[in-house]
Write a protein that holds these residues in place. Structure first.
Motif, PDB file in Angstrom:
ATOM      1  N   LEU A 119       0.856  -1.183   0.000  1.00 56.32           N
ATOM      2  CA  LEU A 119       0.000   0.000   0.000  1.00 56.32           C
ATOM      3  C   LEU A 119       0.889   1.228   0.000  1.00 56.32           C
ATOM      4  CD1 LEU A 119      -2.758   1.425   0.312  1.00 56.32           C
ATOM      5  CD2 LEU A 119      -2.534   1.108   2.792  1.00 56.32           C
ATOM      6  N   ALA A 120       0.699   2.094  -0.986  1.00 67.49           N
ATOM      7  CA  ALA A 120       1.554   3.270  -1.126  1.00 67.49           C
ATOM      8  C   ALA A 120       1.002   4.449  -0.340  1.00 67.49           C
ATOM      9  CB  ALA A 120       1.697   3.644  -2.593  1.00 67.49           C
ATOM     10  N   ALA A 121       1.908   5.179   0.299  1.00 70.47           N
ATOM     11  CA  ALA A 121       1.563   6.379   1.056  1.00 70.47           C
ATOM     12  C   ALA A 121       1.852   7.621   0.226  1.00 70.47           C
ATOM     13  CB  ALA A 121       2.363   6.428   2.355  1.00 70.47           C
ATOM     14  N   VAL A 122       1.011   8.651   0.409  1.00 72.01           N
ATOM     15  CA  VAL A 122       1.210   9.939  -0.250  1.00 72.01           C
ATOM     16  C   VAL A 122       0.979  11.048   0.771  1.00 72.01           C
ATOM     17  CG1 VAL A 122       0.538   9.113  -2.543  1.00 72.01           C
ATOM     18  CG2 VAL A 122      -1.200  10.056  -1.004  1.00 72.01           C
ATOM     19  N   GLY A 123       1.361  12.258   0.379  1.00 74.17           N
ATOM     20  CA  GLY A 123       1.115  13.437   1.195  1.00 74.17           C
ATOM     21  C   GLY A 123       0.420  14.502   0.379  1.00 74.17           C
ATOM     22  N   GLY A 124      -0.178  15.458   1.059  1.00 74.27           N
ATOM     23  CA  GLY A 124      -0.828  16.581   0.384  1.00 74.27           C
ATOM     24  C   GLY A 124      -0.973  17.753   1.337  1.00 74.27           C
ATOM     25  N   SER A 125      -0.930  18.951   0.802  1.00 72.92           N
ATOM     26  CA  SER A 125      -0.966  20.138   1.658  1.00 72.92           C
ATOM     27  C   SER A 125      -2.353  20.437   2.200  1.00 72.92           C
ATOM     28  CB  SER A 125      -0.441  21.351   0.891  1.00 72.92           C
ATOM     29  OG  SER A 125      -1.369  21.750  -0.116  1.00 72.92           O
ATOM     30  N   ASP A 126      -3.407  20.047   1.447  1.00 74.26           N
ATOM     31  CA  ASP A 126      -4.781  20.392   1.819  1.00 74.26           C
ATOM     32  C   ASP A 126      -4.939  21.911   1.923  1.00 74.26           C
ATOM     33  OD1 ASP A 126      -7.412  19.993   2.415  1.00 74.26           O
ATOM     34  OD2 ASP A 126      -7.091  18.962   4.317  1.00 74.26           O
ATOM     35  N   THR A 127      -4.268  22.631   1.027  1.00 71.82           N
ATOM     36  CA  THR A 127      -4.276  24.087   1.092  1.00 71.82           C
ATOM     37  C   THR A 127      -5.606  24.661   0.621  1.00 71.82           C
ATOM     38  OG1 THR A 127      -1.889  24.210   0.752  1.00 71.82           O
ATOM     39  CG2 THR A 127      -3.158  26.189   0.234  1.00 71.82           C
ATOM     40  N   HIS A 128      -6.188  25.498   1.471  1.00 69.83           N
ATOM     41  CA  HIS A 128      -7.361  26.303   1.125  1.00 69.83           C
ATOM     42  C   HIS A 128      -6.965  27.765   0.980  1.00 69.83           C
ATOM     43  CE1 HIS A 128      -9.008  22.685   2.988  1.00 69.83           C
ATOM     44  NE2 HIS A 128     -10.201  22.976   2.495  1.00 69.83           N
ATOM     45  N   ARG A 129      -5.976  28.154   1.764  1.00 69.33           N
ATOM     46  CA  ARG A 129      -5.428  29.511   1.786  1.00 69.33           C
ATOM     47  C   ARG A 129      -4.043  29.399   2.410  1.00 69.33           C
ATOM     48  NH1 ARG A 129      -9.187  28.366   4.982  1.00 69.33           N
ATOM     49  NH2 ARG A 129     -10.764  29.232   3.591  1.00 69.33           N
ATOM     50  N   ILE A 130      -3.213  30.395   2.238  1.00 64.39           N
ATOM     51  CA  ILE A 130      -1.904  30.365   2.884  1.00 64.39           C
ATOM     52  C   ILE A 130      -2.106  30.629   4.373  1.00 64.39           C
ATOM     53  CG2 ILE A 130       0.409  31.353   2.950  1.00 64.39           C
ATOM     54  CD1 ILE A 130      -0.250  29.827   0.382  1.00 64.39           C
ATOM     55  N   GLU A 131      -1.654  29.689   5.195  1.00 61.93           N
ATOM     56  CA  GLU A 131      -1.768  29.844   6.639  1.00 61.93           C
ATOM     57  C   GLU A 131      -0.559  29.211   7.291  1.00 61.93           C
ATOM     58  OE1 GLU A 131      -5.227  27.647   8.033  1.00 61.93           O
ATOM     59  OE2 GLU A 131      -5.146  26.395   6.245  1.00 61.93           O
ATOM     60  N   GLN A 132      -0.394  29.420   8.579  1.00 59.99           N
ATOM     61  CA  GLN A 132       0.768  28.908   9.273  1.00 59.99           C
ATOM     62  C   GLN A 132       0.851  27.393   9.140  1.00 59.99           C
ATOM     63  OE1 GLN A 132       0.946  30.009  13.377  1.00 59.99           O
ATOM     64  NE2 GLN A 132       3.068  29.368  13.638  1.00 59.99           N
ATOM     65  N   GLY A 133       1.983  26.917   8.610  1.00 58.75           N
ATOM     66  CA  GLY A 133       2.193  25.485   8.470  1.00 58.75           C
ATOM     67  C   GLY A 133       1.503  24.842   7.294  1.00 58.75           C
ATOM     68  N   ARG A 134       0.870  25.643   6.417  1.00 53.75           N
ATOM     69  CA  ARG A 134       0.160  25.042   5.291  1.00 53.75           C
ATOM     70  C   ARG A 134       0.258  25.955   4.079  1.00 53.75           C
ATOM     71  NH1 ARG A 134      -3.452  20.910   5.831  1.00 53.75           N
ATOM     72  NH2 ARG A 134      -3.950  21.479   7.978  1.00 53.75           N
ATOM     73  N   SER A 135       0.841  25.455   3.029  1.00 54.25           N
ATOM     74  CA  SER A 135       0.906  26.175   1.754  1.00 54.25           C
ATOM     75  C   SER A 135       1.144  25.153   0.663  1.00 54.25           C
ATOM     76  CB  SER A 135       2.029  27.227   1.766  1.00 54.25           C
ATOM     77  OG  SER A 135       3.286  26.609   1.977  1.00 54.25           O
ATOM     78  N   HIS A 136       1.018  25.555  -0.588  1.00 54.09           N
ATOM     79  CA  HIS A 136       1.152  24.625  -1.704  1.00 54.09           C
ATOM     80  C   HIS A 136       2.527  23.952  -1.679  1.00 54.09           C
ATOM     81  CE1 HIS A 136      -1.849  27.691  -3.059  1.00 54.09           C
ATOM     82  NE2 HIS A 136      -2.511  26.583  -3.299  1.00 54.09           N
ATOM     83  N   GLY A 137       2.497  22.616  -1.691  1.00 55.68           N
ATOM     84  CA  GLY A 137       3.742  21.857  -1.664  1.00 55.68           C
ATOM     85  C   GLY A 137       4.248  21.555  -0.262  1.00 55.68           C
ATOM     86  N   THR A 138       3.405  21.731   0.758  1.00 57.41           N
ATOM     87  CA  THR A 138       3.794  21.430   2.136  1.00 57.41           C
ATOM     88  C   THR A 138       2.839  20.399   2.717  1.00 57.41           C
ATOM     89  OG1 THR A 138       4.545  23.728   2.389  1.00 57.41           O
ATOM     90  CG2 THR A 138       4.301  22.430   4.401  1.00 57.41           C
ATOM     91  N   PRO A 139       3.151  19.112   2.629  1.00 60.26           N
ATOM     92  CA  PRO A 139       4.367  18.505   2.103  1.00 60.26           C
ATOM     93  C   PRO A 139       4.295  18.287   0.583  1.00 60.26           C
ATOM     94  CG  PRO A 139       2.944  16.791   2.924  1.00 60.26           C
ATOM     95  CD  PRO A 139       2.236  18.093   3.202  1.00 60.26           C
ATOM     96  N   THR A 140       5.408  17.822   0.050  1.00 59.58           N
ATOM     97  CA  THR A 140       5.520  17.486  -1.368  1.00 59.58           C
ATOM     98  C   THR A 140       5.705  15.981  -1.528  1.00 59.58           C
ATOM     99  OG1 THR A 140       6.418  19.623  -2.063  1.00 59.58           O
ATOM    100  CG2 THR A 140       7.010  17.719  -3.402  1.00 59.58           C
ATOM    101  N   THR A 141       5.008  15.417  -2.494  1.00 61.69           N
ATOM    102  CA  THR A 141       5.208  14.010  -2.853  1.00 61.69           C
ATOM    103  C   THR A 141       6.059  13.946  -4.114  1.00 61.69           C
ATOM    104  OG1 THR A 141       3.079  13.363  -1.889  1.00 61.69           O
ATOM    105  CG2 THR A 141       4.085  11.844  -3.461  1.00 61.69           C
ATOM    106  N   TYR A 142       7.215  13.325  -4.013  1.00 61.82           N
ATOM    107  CA  TYR A 142       8.077  13.073  -5.172  1.00 61.82           C
ATOM    108  C   TYR A 142       7.720  11.717  -5.755  1.00 61.82           C
ATOM    109  CZ  TYR A 142      11.577  16.846  -4.701  1.00 61.82           C
ATOM    110  OH  TYR A 142      12.226  18.049  -4.679  1.00 61.82           O
ATOM    111  N   VAL A 143       7.622  11.646  -7.077  1.00 63.90           N
ATOM    112  CA  VAL A 143       7.278  10.383  -7.724  1.00 63.90           C
ATOM    113  C   VAL A 143       8.217  10.134  -8.901  1.00 63.90           C
ATOM    114  CG1 VAL A 143       5.527  11.486  -9.186  1.00 63.90           C
ATOM    115  CG2 VAL A 143       5.390   9.031  -8.742  1.00 63.90           C
TER     116      VAL A 143
END
Length: 428
Positions: free
Chosen positions: A284-308
């Protein structure tokens, strides 16, 4: 790269005709490049200067392996490119499938006769590392950015791919268009009071089934419809304190989102849950995602990043590599990069064990004081400390285990936090 060179001569008697020239395309081709040349103008010196006169005009187009016209540029361009990720304006983006393709030539004008020289380059797929964010929202649900703004922010974060995953909504997928320099995967976050799951679509991404589920049966029907559409299903933030996944795991899903935004205790719980499934023998493969709705503390596009490690920039190749587990997650787009090999087998692959099999764990972008942990189904196998910044490699003897994976920890404001983790390399 395979190169096909052809030459055809046409006469004035063939003017005003559309002709086709077939050529064969094999498996695993990423893009087709076509260029052509012919004598279009005749030049001569006159007492008043140089005279340039148009004597021949040859138009260019392309038919795919199903005989469908996939583009036409007339005489405007002498070279065109077609692929699933990027095509010359006027040509459809489409996967390059095996079969007989055809160059279309329009013999618009020929003074007497003209030789047309054609070059066809078939560029094969080749694995490369791509970085992306698989979880983000737009104005189409509860985000504050338009689709174009999200794409722009993702490019600024130096991401190669993103997925647009608005809640129970696919309107954003109608707005993707054909952005350059980034792959946008059509998605939706199936949102339910018992949990959330991302659907990553392999088609146009317009989901018309009712996603509002009041029962387990309705949830199962929604996911079944997504799978009927060949969507990839990822269960999101399963241990989140606000909206965990409580609907059970006896459903068809392909990925598990173990890291959502800035690393926190609920993510570590999700990683522990995922690790237990691996220890039980599941791939089972794991992934990550920022779940960004707006820029806020600890959350922005690419935080985290999944490399493939994907065969190409095409959505299907990215999704295939994600499901296979050819990936790792890192805290930011420019964060530490991890890799792991057991013999010649890399992330997501399976190696055959023997008592002389050697493994290699590596970190690119390490910081002095980082701690790299080697983990198997039996627990922690080894730990190494980074003595300096830069790229580090650690070798080890492979024991008889189900899998190995690695995690990197880094001190932030005096607190040691997870900075990156890989999917496993499996063992027979």
């Amino acid at each position: 790269m395979e190169e096909i060179r052809l030459s055809r001569t046409y006469t004035s008697e063939e003017q005003k005709q559309y002709l086709r020239i077939p050529f064969e395309v094999g498996e695993n081709i990423e893009r087709i490049k076509i260029s052509y040349a012919y004598l279009r103008h005749k030049q001569r010196q006159t007492p008043y200067g140089e005279e340039k006169r148009e004597i021949n005009i040859i138009d260019l187009g392309l038919f795919d392996e199903q005989g469908q016209l996939c583009g036409w540029s007339g005489s405007e361009r002498l070279s065109v490119v077609v692929s699933e990720h990027h095509s010359t304006p006027g040509y459809r983006r489409l996967p390059i499938r095996r079969g007989t393709w055809q160059i279309a030539l329009g013999i618009y004008k020929v003074e007497t006769s003209v030789e047309v020289q054609l070059t066809i380059r078939l560029v094969p797929k080749q694995r490369r590392w791509l970085r992306g964010d698989l979880h983000m929202h737009t104005l189409n649900s509860d985000g504050i950015y338009t689709t174009d703004e999200v794409i722009s922010y993702a490019k600024h974060a130096k991401l190669d791919f993103i997925a647009l995953t608005d809640h129970n909504n696919t309107e954003q997928n109608k707005e993707i268009g054909n952005p350059d320099d980034i792959t946008v995967i059509a998605g939706m976050e199936y949102t339910n009071y018992g949990g959330h799951a991302n659907f990553f679509f392999t088609d146009d991404g317009i989901f018309t089934a009712n996603p509002l589920s009041n029962s387990t049966e309705e949830m199962q029907a929604t996911i079944a419809e997504a799978k009927r559409r060949n969507a990839i299903v990822s269960l999101n933030h399963i241990c989140d304190t606000g909206c965990p996944w409580v609907l059970g795991f006896d459903i068809p899903y392909d990925l598990i989102e173990v890291w959502n935004g800035f690393i926190k205790p609920s993510d570590m719980q999700a990683i522990a849950w995922w690790h237990q499934r691996l220890a039980e023998g599941r791939h089972l493969a794991a992934v990550g995602g920022s779940d960004t709705h707006r820029i806020e503390q600890g959350r922005s596009h690419g935080t985290p990043t999944t490399y493939v490690h994907a065969l190409s920039c095409a959505p299907m190749d990215i999704l295939d590599a994600l499901v296979e587990g050819r990936s790792f997650i890192t805290a930011t787009a420019d964060g530490a990069r991890l890799d792991l090999h057991l013999g010649s087998s890399g992330l997501g692959e399976t190696s055959t064990w023997n008592d002389r099999l050697e493994g290699e764990a590596s970190v690119d972008g390490a910081k002095q004081g980082d701690r790299l942990i080697l983990i198997s189904d039996q627990g922690v196998e080894a730990s190494w400390n980074a003595e300096y910044d830069g790229s580090l490699t650690f070798a080890f003897l492979v024991e008889k285990r189900r899998f190995y994976r690695i995690e990197l920890y880094r001190k932030t404001l005096g607190i040691e936090l997870l900075a990156a983790l890989t999917n496993p390399v499996y063992l027979n």
